[in-house]
Design a protein around this motif. Structure first.
Motif: not given
Length: 288
Positions: A66, A73-75, A97
């Motif tokens: 992320t 936030e951007r995954r 992650h």
């Protein structure tokens, strides 16, 4: 002779530059204008930058993370493919992650990164770090799924205002020793990053007038993870050896104009326009 060829950073042979409280280990190295950070991250490990002055690349080789910036936030990323992310200036964080490898590519603009630069030991001249015009739509997180870019060749070239990377697609077949590609660059260093596999970096310095700068030919074996910094003027080519998958990523600062001016070569060229006519000079771009 006192001359020597570009330096090598074999991270698998050295202790990390820093170890974070979460167990993430990071190694740094660099050239005159750029700094490369390799991190062996833990699950939920994080890599933070505070008040960073310019854009930087994050390369995620088969790992999900992320990206946290002022915009939110951007995954990004996936376990089955490689992803490149451009992170905008300012505060940012890369949060993993799962355990794995994360590479970051910076200019040497930030004061805390400058100690990792590599100075030249010969009389070659490196082009000054310069900037392309601001990206279309302004600064933001930009994500590139390399599997979906559709490049027809092995090279996948991306840029920011001040950096350019050439992500070579992973290969299993070995290039024939009769088909290597020795070449040189007049005025810029190249960071050659071994992401997967084992390589031999072949390098040769043409004799100049200064005999003190002469150097013996070099044939350096580098496994992964490692970085070779190749100096201007030195003839070089890289050979894959061993078995299994091999992958290199080349880094340039400033962006290579020969690549930028080649139609269709830079896959995000539409987001990073060329400078106006007359602004290009040898080795870089004068910001207009």
């Amino acid at each position: 002779m006192s001359g020597s060829l570009g330096g090598y950073a074999k991270f698998y042979e050295t202790e990390p530059t820093q170890i974070d409280d979460d167990g993430t280990r990071t190694w740094f190295t660099g050239g005159r204008n750029f700094v490369i950070a390799y991190s062996s991250v833990t699950a939920d490990g994080r890599l933070d930058r505070a008040d960073h002055p310019d854009e930087y690349f994050v390369f995620l080789p088969g790992i999900e993370a992320t990206i946290v910036t002022a915009e939110g936030e951007r995954r990004v990323g996936a376990a089955d493919r490689d992803t490149v992310v451009v992170v905008p200036p300012g505060d940012s964080s890369v949060r993993a992650h799962a355990s794995g490898d994360i590479w970051r590519f910076f200019t040497a603009e930030a004061a805390d990164l400058r100690p990792y630069r590599q100075e030249l030991d010969n009389d070659a001249v490196v082009a000054a770090p310069v900037y392309f015009p601001r990206p279309t739509g302004g600064y933001r997180v930009r994500v590139y799924d390399l599997a979906g870019l559709g490049a027809s060749t092995r090279a996948q070239v991306l840029q920011t205002r001040s950096l350019m990377i050439n992500v070579l697609k992973p290969v299993v077949e070995r290039r024939s020793v009769t088909e290597l590609s020795p070449h040189s660059h007049d005025d810029f260093q190249q960071g050659s990053v071994a992401v997967r596999g084992v390589f031999v970096h072949h390098q040769r310095r043409p004799w100049g007038r200064n005999k003190l700068a002469w150097a013996a030919d070099d044939h350096e074996v580098c496994a992964s993870p490692s970085v070779a910094v190749i100096q201007p003027g030195d003839v070089h080519t890289t050979e894959e050896i061993g078995t299994g998958v091999s992958q290199l990523v080349d880094l340039f600062c400033p962006p290579r104009l020969d690549f930028a001016l080649t139609e269709g070569m830079v896959l995000n060229a539409g987001e990073y326009p060329l400078p106006p006519a007359g602004a290009v000079r040898a080795g870089g771009v004068v910001e207009g």
